[in-house]
Design a protein around this motif. Sequence first.
Motif, mmCIF file in Angstrom:
data_model
loop_
_atom_site.group_PDB
_atom_site.id
_atom_site.type_symbol
_atom_site.label_atom_id
_atom_site.label_comp_id
_atom_site.label_asym_id
_atom_site.label_seq_id
_atom_site.Cartn_x
_atom_site.Cartn_y
_atom_site.Cartn_z
ATOM 1 N N VAL A 32 -4.091 -4.782 -39.850
ATOM 2 C CA VAL A 32 -3.903 -3.405 -39.393
ATOM 3 C C VAL A 32 -4.616 -2.445 -40.325
ATOM 4 O O VAL A 32 -4.839 -2.748 -41.500
ATOM 5 C CB VAL A 32 -2.403 -3.058 -39.302
ATOM 6 C CG1 VAL A 32 -1.696 -3.977 -38.323
ATOM 7 C CG2 VAL A 32 -1.740 -3.134 -40.669
ATOM 8 N N GLN A 35 -4.084 2.915 -43.054
ATOM 9 C CA GLN A 35 -3.196 4.057 -42.838
ATOM 10 C C GLN A 35 -2.002 3.726 -41.954
ATOM 11 O O GLN A 35 -1.102 4.555 -41.768
ATOM 12 C CB GLN A 35 -3.976 5.229 -42.223
ATOM 13 C CG GLN A 35 -4.558 4.964 -40.845
ATOM 14 C CD GLN A 35 -5.948 4.360 -40.904
ATOM 15 O OE1 GLN A 35 -6.335 3.791 -41.936
ATOM 16 N NE2 GLN A 35 -6.721 4.505 -39.839
ATOM 17 N N THR A 36 -1.976 2.501 -41.391
ATOM 18 C CA THR A 36 -0.862 2.089 -40.528
ATOM 19 C C THR A 36 0.090 1.186 -41.305
ATOM 20 O O THR A 36 -0.334 0.202 -41.902
ATOM 21 C CB THR A 36 -1.382 1.325 -39.294
ATOM 22 O OG1 THR A 36 -2.290 2.158 -38.570
ATOM 23 C CG2 THR A 36 -0.236 0.926 -38.384
ATOM 24 N N ALA A 37 1.357 1.517 -41.298
ATOM 25 C CA ALA A 37 2.347 0.697 -41.986
ATOM 26 C C ALA A 37 2.501 -0.642 -41.270
ATOM 27 O O ALA A 37 2.519 -0.699 -40.042
ATOM 28 C CB ALA A 37 3.689 1.421 -42.026
ATOM 29 N N THR A 38 2.610 -1.714 -42.040
ATOM 30 C CA THR A 38 2.761 -3.040 -41.427
ATOM 31 C C THR A 38 4.065 -3.125 -40.635
ATOM 32 O O THR A 38 4.127 -3.823 -39.618
ATOM 33 C CB THR A 38 2.719 -4.147 -42.493
ATOM 34 O OG1 THR A 38 3.722 -3.886 -43.496
ATOM 35 C CG2 THR A 38 1.356 -4.208 -43.167
ATOM 36 N N GLN A 40 5.373 -0.718 -38.908
ATOM 37 C CA GLN A 40 5.109 -0.064 -37.630
ATOM 38 C C GLN A 40 4.370 -1.010 -36.683
ATOM 39 O O GLN A 40 4.691 -1.107 -35.492
ATOM 40 C CB GLN A 40 4.287 1.201 -37.853
ATOM 41 C CG GLN A 40 3.905 1.940 -36.574
ATOM 42 C CD GLN A 40 3.002 3.140 -36.850
ATOM 43 O OE1 GLN A 40 2.898 3.607 -37.980
ATOM 44 N NE2 GLN A 40 2.341 3.626 -35.804
ATOM 45 N N ALA A 41 3.374 -1.713 -37.215
ATOM 46 C CA ALA A 41 2.614 -2.664 -36.399
ATOM 47 C C ALA A 41 3.512 -3.793 -35.912
ATOM 48 O O ALA A 41 3.403 -4.253 -34.770
ATOM 49 C CB ALA A 41 1.447 -3.219 -37.199
ATOM 50 N N GLN A 44 5.579 -2.727 -33.006
ATOM 51 C CA GLN A 44 4.789 -2.511 -31.800
ATOM 52 C C GLN A 44 4.280 -3.807 -31.184
ATOM 53 O O GLN A 44 4.232 -3.949 -29.952
ATOM 54 C CB GLN A 44 3.609 -1.584 -32.121
ATOM 55 C CG GLN A 44 2.768 -1.202 -30.911
ATOM 56 C CD GLN A 44 1.712 -0.170 -31.260
ATOM 57 O OE1 GLN A 44 1.600 0.288 -32.400
ATOM 58 N NE2 GLN A 44 0.896 0.189 -30.266
ATOM 59 N N HIS A 75 -2.644 -5.690 -44.372
ATOM 60 C CA HIS A 75 -3.810 -4.840 -44.608
ATOM 61 C C HIS A 75 -4.980 -5.643 -45.169
ATOM 62 O O HIS A 75 -6.129 -5.196 -45.102
ATOM 63 C CB HIS A 75 -3.458 -3.717 -45.602
ATOM 64 C CG HIS A 75 -2.426 -2.762 -45.093
ATOM 65 N ND1 HIS A 75 -2.580 -2.035 -43.941
ATOM 66 C CD2 HIS A 75 -1.215 -2.415 -45.594
ATOM 67 C CE1 HIS A 75 -1.511 -1.269 -43.747
ATOM 68 N NE2 HIS A 75 -0.666 -1.486 -44.732
#
Length: 239
Positions: A32, A35-38, A40-41, A44, A75
Amino acid sequence: MPIEVLEGESIPEGVPALLAAAHVLVLGYHEVPEQTATEQASEQYEGRATERLNEFAKMFEDAGATVETRLVFTHERQQTINRVILETDSRAVLVPGSVSAVEDVLVAVGGTVSLDRIAEVVGGLFGGGSARITLYHATGGEESNRSVSELLDALEDQLLEAGVGSHQIQTLVEQRDRPLAAIESAAEDYDVVVMGETDPSVATFVFGMPHDQVASQFLGPVLVVQRPPPEPDSDKTQR
């Protein structure tokens, strides 16, 4: 076996059969943006990723392998793969490629991986079968014939102990200025390549790791035998 579960990556033809005798860890990962938190991914995509990962696992189970799975959102892809290798003390990592049947296996002997780890992987996968196993060493001329012979004889002895038949084993030594290019060239006549991991160098940052270079030319499966995890620092463990 690392696999990108959400980017359309698939298991190449013949890979489940190749690993039928193995304990396979299918590491499903999704890289991911920074800037995207793991977390959050994961919220989703976890459901879809898990479903896909289970499909991959079933392919190996149907072939006869013992399978476990792990799903990660990360990341840093390679950093995560390296961490899981150390945590699980994985004997080998597969760089996948398609293979119709495994009749000839090239074992590139050299590097920093101990012979017992190579013998464990090769014996576990091909021992007692019909695959022809070629122990291959490319020398630039700085090694004596005696030292090369002792190296290959030692590995052959360990393979025999690991269940590989003497009729399966042959050796091939070539005098080449560029050992890596020699492995790439020799691999054209084989179905699978087994080689040990190597220490990173300045060249690897430019051209990539040797096994990646071989895999990009060979296109078939490359099994990269791993060094054992480092021993814990005795001074630190006593504190």
